[in-house]
Design an enzyme around this catalytic site. Sequence first.
Site, PDB file in Angstrom:
ATOM      1  N   HIS A   1       3.338 -10.268  -9.585  1.00 42.91           N
ATOM      2  CA  HIS A   1       4.780 -10.533  -9.566  1.00 42.91           C
ATOM      3  C   HIS A   1       5.503  -9.442  -8.787  1.00 42.91           C
ATOM      4  O   HIS A   1       6.407  -9.724  -8.000  1.00 42.91           O
ATOM      5  CB  HIS A   1       5.328 -10.590 -10.994  1.00 42.91           C
ATOM      6  CG  HIS A   1       6.807 -10.772 -11.043  1.00 42.91           C
ATOM      7  ND1 HIS A   1       7.427 -11.973 -10.788  1.00 42.91           N
ATOM      8  CD2 HIS A   1       7.814  -9.892 -11.291  1.00 42.91           C
ATOM      9  CE1 HIS A   1       8.731 -11.833 -10.881  1.00 42.91           C
ATOM     10  NE2 HIS A   1       9.001 -10.577 -11.184  1.00 42.91           N
ATOM     11  N   SER A   2       5.131  -8.214  -8.990  1.00 39.09           N
ATOM     12  CA  SER A   2       5.672  -7.077  -8.246  1.00 39.09           C
ATOM     13  C   SER A   2       4.694  -5.927  -8.421  1.00 39.09           C
ATOM     14  O   SER A   2       3.638  -6.067  -9.063  1.00 39.09           O
ATOM     15  CB  SER A   2       7.066  -6.682  -8.766  1.00 39.09           C
ATOM     16  OG  SER A   2       6.960  -6.077 -10.047  1.00 39.09           O
TER      17      SER A   2
ATOM     18  N   SER B   1      18.526  -8.384  -8.616  1.00 38.61           N
ATOM     19  CA  SER B   1      17.377  -8.539  -9.518  1.00 38.61           C
ATOM     20  C   SER B   1      17.645  -9.537 -10.637  1.00 38.61           C
ATOM     21  O   SER B   1      16.714 -10.111 -11.191  1.00 38.61           O
ATOM     22  CB  SER B   1      17.005  -7.180 -10.122  1.00 38.61           C
ATOM     23  OG  SER B   1      16.426  -6.344  -9.155  1.00 38.61           O
TER      24      SER B   1
ATOM     25  N   GLU C   1       0.829  -1.210   0.000  1.00 36.92           N
ATOM     26  CA  GLU C   1       0.000   0.000   0.000  1.00 36.92           C
ATOM     27  C   GLU C   1       0.861   1.258   0.000  1.00 36.92           C
ATOM     28  O   GLU C   1       0.536   2.254  -0.661  1.00 36.92           O
ATOM     29  CB  GLU C   1      -0.920  -0.004   1.228  1.00 36.92           C
ATOM     30  CG  GLU C   1      -1.995  -1.077   1.196  1.00 36.92           C
ATOM     31  CD  GLU C   1      -2.789  -1.156   2.490  1.00 36.92           C
ATOM     32  OE1 GLU C   1      -2.422  -0.425   3.450  1.00 36.92           O
ATOM     33  OE2 GLU C   1      -3.748  -1.928   2.558  1.00 36.92           O
TER      34      GLU C   1
END
Length: 461
Positions: A353-354, A224, A138
């Site tokens: 996923h993100s 990443s 959020e």
Amino acid sequence: MRKFVTIFSLFKSRKSFSVSLHRNSPRCSNQLHPNFRNLTKNCHLLLSPLSSHRFFSTTMGNPLQDQDIDFPGGRVEFIPEMKFISESVEERIPCYRVLDDNGKPLVGQNFVQVSKEVAVKMYTDMVTLRSMDTIFYEAQRQGRISFYVTAIGEEAINIASAAALAMDDVVFPQYREAGVLLWRGFTLQEFANQLFSNKYDNGKGRQMPAHYGSNKHNYFTIASTIATQISHAVGAAYSLKMDKKDACAVTYFGDGGSSEGDFHAALNFAAVTEAPVIFICRNNGWAISTPISDQFRSDGVVVKGQSYGVRSIRVDGNDALAIYSAVQAARKMSITEERPILIEALTYRVGHHSTSDDSTKYRPASEIEWWRVARDPVARLRNWLQNNGWWNDRAESELINNLRHQLLHTIQVAESVEKPPLAEAFRDVYDVPPSNLREQEQWLKEIVKEQPQEYPPNVSV
């Protein structure tokens, strides 16, 4: 040269293992390893392990027959018929499980017993991880942080695997293993500091949000790039073995990571060097928007272990007790027998996923909802705890309320702390910074002074 001689001597002095070469004798044992026998009575839950780490040449004392060849690596039998190895098997590798979807133990199940203290901590950390994901997600949607990645639906793999490890075990995560770090003692404030890239962030603000790292907790910094950490883990495991440490390396990756070359190189490297490393694959069905059906035609990831000579098992990734039991057994085998272990945990990524992804664009919302409700790993463990009399609604309410208060407070604190000085962007690469780097640093400082409106006010020049 000295290092080469040392390593060569190590391999040369290793004891050989005798292998039965009677034509009617099996090449592999059909019995479960003792460490897995206590997990289940079904011997098919684990790929049949080799009777030794390797196939060895056994010409001495066993004269060759006309139909055999003593090929490097072991004897191979000649046959007169043309026979191709099938590309698939009739039955898929089964999946080890302890609890059903409602948290009730399966009939005939056998697993590593968990104390009340450990079980309750596993559950509270799973709830904490989910609360973190909800509130930090959020915060990203509010524009307070730039990026976030959740582990919703995969909490059992995170927390239960961490509970089965020792603090000396070295962890090489992908980017959905914040729960492992949480179990090891990384505080909510430390998580928030990293997300907001303030001066207390271990990475000094130089990493993307949700790319944690902690030397104190033997948790290598997340990168990443997909699957690069897998081969790193094997190297670390071999180092632990050479130093005779009572520890192993553990690396996590997704099904998408198993499609990278690093995965295959790492498994082969680990098998050949007999490195004490545990490979944990979170097979959640999707590599971002690519389903596993478009990634490979094999029976998931578990069968790839056997092809490289790595002992492997498939586990229900939404069953915390099954994950805990399998990882604990894998750790013992990995260290005492000096061998790699592959665990394929079947689960489902309930979240996107993100924050850069909208998974409803490539999979039906009804599918996501079914996994969220029917196969929830958090609810399953809670039901088991309640059936044991170890948890109740009052404890649940207090936990949720306290977590929300703590998380909101950590965000307020992390947001108010100033960013690391700009000079930190030029540190920790060279012992003595070269002239061109010093020039760049000076140039950046001048730009910030000339255009302060383009930079956050709490950035120290």
